[in-house]
Design a protein around this motif. Structure first.
Motif, mmCIF file in Angstrom:
data_model
loop_
_atom_site.group_PDB
_atom_site.id
_atom_site.type_symbol
_atom_site.label_atom_id
_atom_site.label_comp_id
_atom_site.label_asym_id
_atom_site.label_seq_id
_atom_site.Cartn_x
_atom_site.Cartn_y
_atom_site.Cartn_z
ATOM 1 N N GLY A 96 0.801 -1.218 0.000
ATOM 2 C CA GLY A 96 0.000 0.000 0.000
ATOM 3 C C GLY A 96 0.835 1.270 0.000
ATOM 4 N N ARG A 97 0.451 2.200 0.887
ATOM 5 C CA ARG A 97 1.107 3.504 0.938
ATOM 6 C C ARG A 97 2.570 3.388 1.363
ATOM 7 N NH1 ARG A 97 -2.288 7.980 1.397
ATOM 8 N NH2 ARG A 97 -0.938 8.935 2.970
ATOM 9 N N ALA A 98 2.874 2.445 2.217
ATOM 10 C CA ALA A 98 4.256 2.258 2.661
ATOM 11 C C ALA A 98 5.144 1.844 1.490
ATOM 12 C CB ALA A 98 4.318 1.212 3.768
ATOM 13 N N ARG A 99 4.618 0.960 0.657
ATOM 14 C CA ARG A 99 5.385 0.525 -0.514
ATOM 15 C C ARG A 99 5.580 1.692 -1.492
ATOM 16 N NH1 ARG A 99 5.809 -4.833 -2.429
ATOM 17 N NH2 ARG A 99 6.556 -4.973 -4.592
ATOM 18 N N LEU A 100 4.510 2.470 -1.706
ATOM 19 C CA LEU A 100 4.609 3.633 -2.600
ATOM 20 C C LEU A 100 5.635 4.630 -2.071
ATOM 21 C CD1 LEU A 100 3.548 5.316 -4.999
ATOM 22 C CD2 LEU A 100 1.802 6.229 -3.443
ATOM 23 N N ARG A 101 5.571 4.889 -0.762
ATOM 24 C CA ARG A 101 6.515 5.840 -0.165
ATOM 25 C C ARG A 101 7.951 5.350 -0.319
ATOM 26 N NH1 ARG A 101 4.614 5.610 4.456
ATOM 27 N NH2 ARG A 101 6.127 4.207 5.422
ATOM 28 N N TYR A 102 8.154 4.068 -0.112
ATOM 29 C CA TYR A 102 9.494 3.482 -0.246
ATOM 30 C C TYR A 102 10.074 3.755 -1.630
ATOM 31 C CZ TYR A 102 13.018 -0.211 -0.747
ATOM 32 O OH TYR A 102 14.173 -0.903 -0.987
ATOM 33 N N HIS A 103 9.297 3.496 -2.652
ATOM 34 C CA HIS A 103 9.804 3.673 -4.019
ATOM 35 C C HIS A 103 9.930 5.164 -4.387
ATOM 36 C CE1 HIS A 103 9.983 -0.497 -5.134
ATOM 37 N NE2 HIS A 103 8.702 -0.719 -4.802
ATOM 38 N N LEU A 104 8.977 5.972 -3.967
ATOM 39 C CA LEU A 104 9.042 7.391 -4.311
ATOM 40 C C LEU A 104 10.256 8.068 -3.686
ATOM 41 C CD1 LEU A 104 5.320 8.604 -4.104
ATOM 42 C CD2 LEU A 104 6.764 8.452 -6.138
ATOM 43 N N VAL A 105 10.528 7.787 -2.416
ATOM 44 C CA VAL A 105 11.677 8.415 -1.746
ATOM 45 C C VAL A 105 12.961 8.081 -2.491
ATOM 46 C CG1 VAL A 105 13.122 8.334 0.320
ATOM 47 C CG2 VAL A 105 10.647 8.578 0.540
ATOM 48 N N ARG A 106 13.141 6.843 -2.840
ATOM 49 C CA ARG A 106 14.387 6.439 -3.504
ATOM 50 C C ARG A 106 14.417 6.901 -4.959
ATOM 51 N NH1 ARG A 106 13.168 4.105 0.690
ATOM 52 N NH2 ARG A 106 14.657 3.062 2.081
ATOM 53 N N GLY A 107 13.277 6.876 -5.610
ATOM 54 C CA GLY A 107 13.232 7.334 -6.999
ATOM 55 C C GLY A 107 13.521 8.819 -7.125
ATOM 56 N N VAL A 108 12.937 9.623 -6.235
ATOM 57 C CA VAL A 108 13.186 11.063 -6.299
ATOM 58 C C VAL A 108 14.604 11.385 -5.846
ATOM 59 C CG1 VAL A 108 12.448 13.321 -5.435
ATOM 60 C CG2 VAL A 108 10.749 11.605 -6.047
ATOM 61 N N ALA A 109 15.179 10.595 -4.942
ATOM 62 C CA ALA A 109 16.585 10.781 -4.571
ATOM 63 C C ALA A 109 17.477 10.596 -5.796
ATOM 64 C CB ALA A 109 16.978 9.799 -3.471
#
Length: 656
Positions: free
Chosen positions: A547-560
């Motif tokens: 869910g949201r935790a998985r989305l947050r995980y990928h977004l943080v690293r992708g935007v980094a």
């Protein structure tokens, strides 16, 4: 254009370190009053053609060879006559064409400005221009007032108009015919960053404005005015401001080079022509020097010439000052005014010893190696003055305790007044701050200010807040108000630029280590993404997030990753500008600049938002390790956004 070595062509462009390291070493006594010439020493050489020729022939061939400079010209005038004019090396290496001082054309760069200033003073003399009137009186476009004060021609001639730096399309190898002067000036009016009359900040754009005013008030194109009112009266038949060159002069133009062994480079076109488009032979420049030494000769009345040569703007006493268009360059106790100039590959200096009726001119046609043109200019004027007009400075002393206190007051990071401020080119000023430190002997050390040999200059205090270069002649002085250093400069460039304390929010003392921390956190965050994926694949373990935790995980690293790519992109842009010069500055990578500006807005701001989301999640339901890392991530995001804002990376557009 007087872009000393183009000041490393971008980042160094706004940092005066290259300028002051390169410039000849003027000096005078501890007073800001005009120096008094010392009595002739017993060992002074007579200034004769035979002696000067022998001295130059001993200096110049070795200097050109050592510096990998293809060719140069030197002219010395005295008492209304050419004392000597010498050509050295080649104007065309491949054809082995020697430099002919009578006929070979060089590009004097910003020495061209002296012609523009002379034209302005001619119109002042005729009552057609007022040095203290709002320049909008003479223009068909508007230059806004700053802090309620308009720009005047006096401001422009003393480089205190307050404009930020403007370098895009300043010089080009590709353009065969420049745009009309009014088009160049109306394309973009640089922002004002200082109130007029308050701060030296050299401006090519402002000089273009002055030339346009000459054009409008005289009723003739600028090139025609210079031809008819300056070149023809002096018999300067081997000179022109026109671009491209007239057919009759084109065969006489020296080639230009990166180094003497390199290939010949294209003719350079200067868009704000009044700031630096002159092409001239050494012999013709001798005629121009003679005219100014003769109280204006056929160009100006004696009264107007005296006004031009002796009206000084005193910004940081007792350093050298700015006259109306001329730099004060006093040395060995003698009064000298002059100007230097540089295109991409031509480097020039002109000095006038007004009281001795002597002028010296040098122009070189190559970048060379290890800052060779600057070192050669320095060796020429310093050697000339020490040989023919020697003198010893009479310095005072400051007790060790007071000197140590003053040195500690000076310690810190400073930015140059000549800088871009409203675009991504602001990076040049804020990423290349000048550090002032206290030396082991209690004096000043400024690593950015190097000798021609590449060694850092050390400074000893000789009067309150006035320092002399140890083993040299340059002085450094500071303006101190209420116990705080407001600005400082040195003799070599005090007429055109000062250094002011870096604002706290951009001070490299804390921002540089903070950015290093942020980069490390970003790299670890970005690398953890593929590293974790590989580990999961190896151990066949699924990502334990949904869910949201998985989305947050990928977004943080992708935007980094995005932020790192944006930072890498900007590093590439600045590196390309330094390596490729005006080819890159003039728009070759516009597509990438626009892409980085758009991606930066998403990346820098988005990363902070994601870091906040990540921190909230970690502190509401995470473990201590994830909580601590979320704080590191949040700090890194905040620092990154802070730095991007400080360096102008969030600005949008191609005006710079």
């Amino acid at each position: 254009m007087v872009i000393r070595k183009h000041l490393k062509l971008v980042l160094g462009l706004m940092a005066f370190a290259a300028h002051v390291a390169a410039a000849p070493v003027p000096e005078n006594g501890p007073s800001s009053a005009p120096p008094t010439a010392p009595s002739t020493a017993a060992n002074t050489q007579a200034l004769t053609k035979a002696d000067v020729d022998a001295w130059l022939d001993g200096l110049m061939p070795y200097a050109l060879s050592r510096g990998a400079v293809a060719g140069g010209v030197v002219v010395v005038v005295k008492d209304g006559q050419v004392l000597t004019q010498r050509g050295y090396g080649y104007s065309d290496v491949e054809k082995r064409t020697p430099v002919d001082p009578e006929n070979t054309l060089f590009r004097p760069g910003s020495v061209s400005k002296l012609f523009t200033w002379t034209a302005v003073m001619q119109l002042v003399q005729e009552g057609k221009l007022d040095l203290d009137a709002d320049v909008n009186t003479y223009l068909d476009f508007e230059i806004p007032a700053y802090q309620g004060k308009p720009v005047t021609l006096r401001n422009i001639m003393t480089h205190t108009s307050g404009f930020e730096e403007s370098i895009r399309k300043l010089i080009s190898d590709e353009t065969k015919t420049p745009a009309p002067l009014d088009t160049v000036l109306k394309r973009w009016v640089p922002n004002r960053i200082f109130a007029p009359g308050t701060t030296p900040a050299y401006s090519n754009y402002a000089t273009g404005v002055a030339g346009y005013i000459v054009e409008r008030v005289s009723g003739m194109p600028f090139d025609d005015y210079i031809d008819q009112r300056i070149l023809m009266p002096l018999g300067m038949t081997h000179s022109t401001f026109r671009q491209p060159l007239p057919a009759s002069l084109k065969p006489l133009m020296s080639q230009s080079y990166q180094t003497a062994s390199g290939k010949a480079m294209p003719f350079e076109v200067v868009e704000p022509a009044p700031a630096g488009s002159l092409s001239a032979s050494g012999a013709d420049m001798g005629k121009f020097m003679i005219a100014h030494l003769a109280n204006g000769g056929p160009l100006l009345s004696p009264e107007t010439a005296k006004t031009m040569h002796t009206t000084f703007l005193d910004m940081i006493p007792p350093l050298n000052r700015m006259a109306l268009g001329f730099y004060e360059q006093n040395q060995n106790g003698y009064r000298i005014i002059g100007h230097n100039g540089g295109t991409q590959r031509f480097f020039t200096y002109l000095w006038l010893l007004i009281d001795q009726n002597v002028g010296v001119y040098i122009s070189l046609n190559s970048v060379g190696k290890d800052g060779a043109p600057s070192a050669i200019h320095n060796a020429l004027i310093t050697g000339f003055m020490d040989r023919y007009f020697p003198g010893t400075p009479k310095d005072g002393t400051v007790d060790a305790k007071t000197a140590a206190v003053h040195a500690r007051m000076m310690a810190g990071h400073y930015i140059a007044s000549r800088r871009s401020d409203s675009s991504f080119m602001r990076t040049g000023a804020f990423a290349s701050q000048t550090a002032v430190t206290v030396g082991p002997d209690g004096g000043l050390l400024i690593p950015n200010f190097k000798t021609p040999g590449g060694e850092p200059r050390a400074w000893k205090e000789i009067a309150p807040f006035v320092w002399r270069e140890v083993g040299g002649k340059q002085r450094l002085a500071a303006k101190v108000v209420d116990g705080k250093v407001q600005r400082f400069s040195i003799d070599a460039g005090s007429a055109a630029v000062v250094f002011e304390p870096a604002p706290w929010h951009a001070n490299a003392a804390w921002l540089n280590p903070a950015m290093m921390f942020a980069v490390i956190v970003l790299l670890l965050t970005a690398l953890s993404w593929p590293a974790a994926a590989i580990a999961r694949r190896v151990y066949r373990a699924p990502l334990a997030l949904t869910g949201r935790a998985r989305l947050r995980y990928h977004l943080v690293r992708g935007v980094a990753v995005l932020v790192l790519f944006v930072c890498a992109g900007w590093l590439f842009i600045f590196s390309a500008m330094m390596q490729q010069g005006f080819t890159a500055i003039n728009g070759k990578y516009d597509w990438l600049v626009i892409l980085l500006q758009a991606a930066g807005l998403v990346g820098f701001i988005g990363f902070l938002g994601l870091a906040l989301w990540n921190a909230w999640s970690a502190w509401t339901q995470g473990r201590w390790a994830s909580r601590l890392w979320s704080i590191a991530l949040l700090l890194a995001a905040g620092i990154t956004l802070w730095a991007a804002t400080t360096f102008g990376l969030l600005s949008y557009g191609l005006n710079y």
